[in-house]
Design a protein around this motif. Structure first.
Motif, PDB file in Angstrom:
ATOM      1  N   ASP A  40       0.824  -1.210   0.000  1.00 18.78           N
ATOM      2  CA  ASP A  40       0.000   0.000   0.000  1.00 18.78           C
ATOM      3  C   ASP A  40       0.857   1.258   0.000  1.00 18.78           C
ATOM      4  N   ALA A  41       1.887   1.290   0.839  1.00 14.41           N
ATOM      5  CA  ALA A  41       2.747   2.473   0.926  1.00 14.41           C
ATOM      6  C   ALA A  41       3.510   2.696  -0.372  1.00 14.41           C
ATOM      7  N   VAL A  42       4.026   1.615  -0.948  1.00  7.20           N
ATOM      8  CA  VAL A  42       4.798   1.715  -2.188  1.00  7.20           C
ATOM      9  C   VAL A  42       3.908   2.187  -3.342  1.00  7.20           C
ATOM     10  N   CYS A  62       9.749  16.101  -6.659  1.00  8.68           N
ATOM     11  CA  CYS A  62      11.128  16.095  -6.156  1.00  8.68           C
ATOM     12  C   CYS A  62      11.185  15.643  -4.700  1.00  8.68           C
ATOM     13  N   LYS A  63      10.192  16.021  -3.905  1.00  9.83           N
ATOM     14  CA  LYS A  63      10.150  15.576  -2.515  1.00  9.83           C
ATOM     15  C   LYS A  63       9.971  14.064  -2.415  1.00  9.83           C
ATOM     16  N   ARG A 170      11.289   2.491  -9.551  1.00 11.64           N
ATOM     17  CA  ARG A 170      11.979   1.790  -8.461  1.00 11.64           C
ATOM     18  C   ARG A 170      11.802   2.614  -7.189  1.00 11.64           C
ATOM     19  N   LEU A 171      11.292   1.975  -6.147  1.00 10.10           N
ATOM     20  CA  LEU A 171      11.119   2.655  -4.868  1.00 10.10           C
ATOM     21  C   LEU A 171      12.034   2.029  -3.826  1.00 10.10           C
ATOM     22  N   VAL A 172      12.701   2.891  -3.059  1.00 11.50           N
ATOM     23  CA  VAL A 172      13.644   2.447  -2.035  1.00 11.50           C
ATOM     24  C   VAL A 172      13.365   3.220  -0.756  1.00 11.50           C
ATOM     25  N   GLY A 176      13.740   6.478   6.234  1.00 15.31           N
ATOM     26  CA  GLY A 176      12.511   5.953   6.806  1.00 15.31           C
ATOM     27  C   GLY A 176      11.288   6.112   5.935  1.00 15.31           C
ATOM     28  N   ALA A 177      11.428   6.728   4.768  1.00 16.50           N
ATOM     29  CA  ALA A 177      10.285   6.937   3.865  1.00 16.50           C
ATOM     30  C   ALA A 177      10.571   6.290   2.517  1.00 16.50           C
ATOM     31  N   TRP A 178       9.517   5.891   1.835  1.00 15.61           N
ATOM     32  CA  TRP A 178       9.654   5.333   0.491  1.00 15.61           C
ATOM     33  C   TRP A 178       9.743   6.475  -0.517  1.00 15.61           C
ATOM     34  N   VAL A 179      10.741   6.384  -1.397  1.00 18.92           N
ATOM     35  CA  VAL A 179      10.934   7.408  -2.422  1.00 18.92           C
ATOM     36  C   VAL A 179      11.260   6.736  -3.754  1.00 18.92           C
ATOM     37  N   VAL A 180      11.053   7.461  -4.831  1.00 25.82           N
ATOM     38  CA  VAL A 180      11.351   6.958  -6.172  1.00 25.82           C
ATOM     39  C   VAL A 180      12.827   7.188  -6.458  1.00 25.82           C
TER      40      VAL A 180
END
Length: 204
Positions: A40-42, A62-63, A170-172, A176-180
């Motif tokens: 869900d988060a991804v 960008c954030k 691709r999300l990593v 502590g947060a998921w980002v692209v």
């Protein structure tokens, strides 16, 4: 008699354990994602990132990007991606002090080229973004391991039929947060071969 009773109790215990195991319907993930994936988060980050990019909301996009993808601070990323607001128009014929337009053999000069702007007539109409197909992806080149997501949306230019664009993101985890961390285009012909998301993000 005692042996029969013991056997019955053991059988009942096995059935109860099996029943508890099979009733755990929340053990999987949505959209066919891998087990224990934060699906869900991804999916939400992938959707919000692509939707922001499509509407040219670069501050939000960008954030939601990793430091490596945005190439520095959020402010630098926004400035690099924001179109020039002072686009040249046919009416603005005054040459720049530092630029002398070329002169043709007959003494004439070329007309300035009109640049498109985000709100101009050449701006494509973007459809709703969908995010799906979460897959685990291994590290590739400078990109760490994470999860891949397929995002899709329609693009319609004025006077043309709508087409569907597909991208692999691709999300990593970053702070502590998921980002692209990576985005790659997916061609329509790649959709029927294995995992197009994993293939695109691995450079294959």
């Amino acid at each position: 008699m005692k042996k029969a009773t013991t056997a019955a109790l053991v059988a009942a215990g096995i059935l109860a354990a099996a029943g508890c195991s099979s009733s755990n319907g929340d053990g999987g993930t949505k959209s066919g994602g891998p087990q224990n994936a934060p699906t869900d988060a991804v999916l939400k980050v992938a959707h919000d990132y692509q939707e922001a990019a499509n509407r040219l909301d670069w501050r939000t996009a960008c954030k939601l990007s990793s430091a490596a993808l945005r190439g520095g601070s959020v402010e630098k990323c926004v400035a690099r991606n924001t179109p020039d607001a002072t686009a040249t128009t046919p009416e603005s014929t005054s040459p720049s002090p530092s630029f002398t337009p070329p002169t043709y053999a007959d003494g004439s000069t070329p007309q300035p080229i009109q640049s498109s702007t985000p709100s101009g007539p050449d701006r494509a109409n973007m459809g709703r973004v969908t995010a799906s197909d979460v897959v685990e992806v291994s590290a590739a080149e400078d990109h760490p391991a994470g999860y891949g997501v397929l995002v899709s949306y329609t693009v319609q230019w004025p006077g043309q039929a709508a087409e569907t664009d597909r991208r692999a993101l691709r999300l990593v985890k970053d702070g502590g947060a998921w980002v692209v961390d990576q985005h790659e285009d997916i061609q329509a012909g790649d959709m029927g071969h294995g995992s197009p998301v994993r293939t695109a993000l691995s450079g294959g």
